[in-house]
Design an enzyme around this catalytic site. Structure first.
Site, PDB file in Angstrom:
ATOM      1  N   ASP A  21       0.946  -1.119   0.083  1.00 61.97           N
ATOM      2  CA  ASP A  21      -0.128   0.071  -0.107  1.00 61.97           C
ATOM      3  C   ASP A  21       1.003   1.111  -0.046  1.00 61.97           C
ATOM      4  OD1 ASP A  21      -2.220   1.397   0.198  1.00 61.97           O
ATOM      5  OD2 ASP A  21      -2.750   1.121   2.269  1.00 61.97           O
ATOM      6  N   ASN A  69     -10.666  -2.664  -6.075  1.00 62.78           N
ATOM      7  CA  ASN A  69      -9.771  -2.031  -7.060  1.00 62.78           C
ATOM      8  C   ASN A  69     -10.479  -1.482  -8.222  1.00 62.78           C
ATOM      9  OD1 ASN A  69      -6.396  -3.270  -5.911  1.00 62.78           O
ATOM     10  ND2 ASN A  69      -7.494  -1.240  -5.141  1.00 62.78           N
TER      11      ASN A  69
HETATM   12  C1  FPP Z   1      -1.926   0.024  -3.439  1.00 69.14           C
HETATM   13  O1  FPP Z   1      -1.478   1.401  -3.260  1.00 69.14           O
HETATM   14  C2  FPP Z   1      -1.269  -0.891  -4.630  1.00 69.14           C
HETATM   15  C3  FPP Z   1      -1.904  -1.298  -5.435  1.00 69.14           C
HETATM   16  C4  FPP Z   1      -3.377  -1.529  -5.667  1.00 69.14           C
HETATM   17  C5  FPP Z   1      -1.224  -2.020  -6.652  1.00 69.14           C
HETATM   18  C6  FPP Z   1      -0.158  -2.840  -6.279  1.00 69.14           C
HETATM   19  C7  FPP Z   1       0.541  -2.992  -7.397  1.00 69.14           C
HETATM   20  C8  FPP Z   1       1.693  -3.097  -7.968  1.00 69.14           C
HETATM   21  C9  FPP Z   1       2.984  -2.559  -6.848  1.00 69.14           C
HETATM   22  C10 FPP Z   1       2.258  -3.535  -9.049  1.00 69.14           C
HETATM   23  C11 FPP Z   1       2.420  -5.003  -8.849  1.00 69.14           C
HETATM   24  C12 FPP Z   1       3.072  -5.611  -9.997  1.00 69.14           C
HETATM   25  C13 FPP Z   1       3.234  -7.146  -9.908  1.00 69.14           C
HETATM   26  C14 FPP Z   1       3.639  -7.802 -11.147  1.00 69.14           C
HETATM   27  C15 FPP Z   1       3.136  -7.880  -8.641  1.00 69.14           C
HETATM   28  P1  FPP Z   1      -2.459   2.578  -3.470  1.00 69.14           P
HETATM   29  O2  FPP Z   1      -2.582   3.038  -4.814  1.00 69.14           O
HETATM   30  O3  FPP Z   1      -3.682   2.029  -2.727  1.00 69.14           O
HETATM   31  O4  FPP Z   1      -1.658   3.640  -2.583  1.00 69.14           O
HETATM   32  P2  FPP Z   1      -2.529   4.805  -1.704  1.00 69.14           P
HETATM   33  O5  FPP Z   1      -3.093   4.213  -0.771  1.00 69.14           O
HETATM   34  O6  FPP Z   1      -1.182   5.884  -1.600  1.00 69.14           O
HETATM   35  O7  FPP Z   1      -3.295   5.605  -2.610  1.00 69.14           O
END
Ligand code: FPP
Length: 249
Positions: A21, A69
């Site tokens: 996250d 998501n």
């Molecule tokens: C959460 O951060 C992250 C995600 C929803 C996506 C995670 C995906 C990746 C790191 C790419 C992974 C790739 C592979 C191949 C495993 P957020 O967007 O919720 O952050 P925030 O809470 O700051 O808004």
């Protein structure tokens, strides 16, 4: 002494699950789009996987895309799908060489076809590997998984394959996406949020939780080792009392 050397390799969690996250906040702090953060998040995935390979971790489950998501802005959803397809395509050869076995949990049929195809190929290519199991939770949520399990069990009861009073924990476990995977002993969530967000709700019944303020794109090998060390400093009692644990060990 390096932090890795402090880890007792005879007592590393076999299965670590991570709620990655903070990509969006990390990017926004630097005046970039959220997708920029997801792109950098892939670097952390790479580094954490390499770090896990240096310990005795056997399963690493990453929450890469939850059922919820889909509610994000379309541009972000499309960007994330594109990133997943590209990353898996680009990395699979390297992962295969380092003996990583790739699999998924979640509703893969609900993902874009290109994504499903890339994941299927990665799974086929790496399925005989014997190193770390990298499990990508994609279009996954526990409530979806448990609802499906309930439906499948109901069908078995209806068709007379099992009796309702025969249903036990094993019946449910065998219907989960994780039926062949041991439960995680350690659940990590980055970015200072203290939630489980519909992730592995059944499987984390006895997991230790580790929360850190570090945003996912900043989460590196040393952060994983810190989490493992923290885990090793805890006493896992499984409902027993300390004296019983000491006697058993
Ligand atoms: C959460 O951060 C992250 C995600 C929803 C996506 C995670 C995906 C990746 C790191 C790419 C992974 C790739 C592979 C191949 C495993 P957020 O967007 O919720 O952050 P925030 O809470 O700051 O808004």
């Amino acid at each position: 002494m390096s932090i890795l050397k402090k880890i007792d390799l005879n007592n590393t969690p076999k299965h670590i699950a991570i709620i990655m996250d903070g990509n969006g906040r990390w990017a926004q702090q630097q005046g970039h789009s959220r997708l920029f953060g997801h792109n950098f998040g892939v670097e952390s995935v790479r580094e954490v996987l390499k770090a896990a390979q240096k310990t005795n971790v056997e399963y690493l489950t990453l929450y890469a895309f939850s059922t919820e998501n889909w509610n994000r802005p379309q541009e972000e959803v499309d960007g994330l799908m594109d990133l997943l397809v590209r990353t898996i395509g680009n990395e699979v050869e390297e992962l295969h060489k380092s003996n990583v076995k790739i699999s998924t949990i979640g509703n893969i049929l609900g993902l874009p076809e290109s994504c499903g195809k890339e994941l299927h190929e990665a799974h086929e290519k790496t399925k005989k590997n014997t190193g770390v199991n990298l499990i990508l939770a994609l279009n996954y949520s526990s409530r979806w998984e448990l609802t499906n399990a309930a439906k499948n069990i109901a069908i078995k009861v209806e068709s007379g394959k099992i009796n309702a009073d025969e249903i036990d924990e094993h019946t449910i476990i065998s219907e989960l996406n994780t039926s062949n995977i041991p439960d995680p002993e350690l659940l990590i969530r980055t970015s200072g949020e203290y939630r489980v967000s519909n992730f592995l709700l059944w499987q984390i019944a006895y997991a230790e939780f580790y929360f850190t303020d570090v945003l996912w794109p900043d989460f590196k090998a040393s952060d994983l080792y810190k989490a493992i060390l923290d885990y090793q400093s805890r006493e896992r009692r499984f409902g027993m009392v300390s004296e019983q644990i000491e006697k058993d060990s």
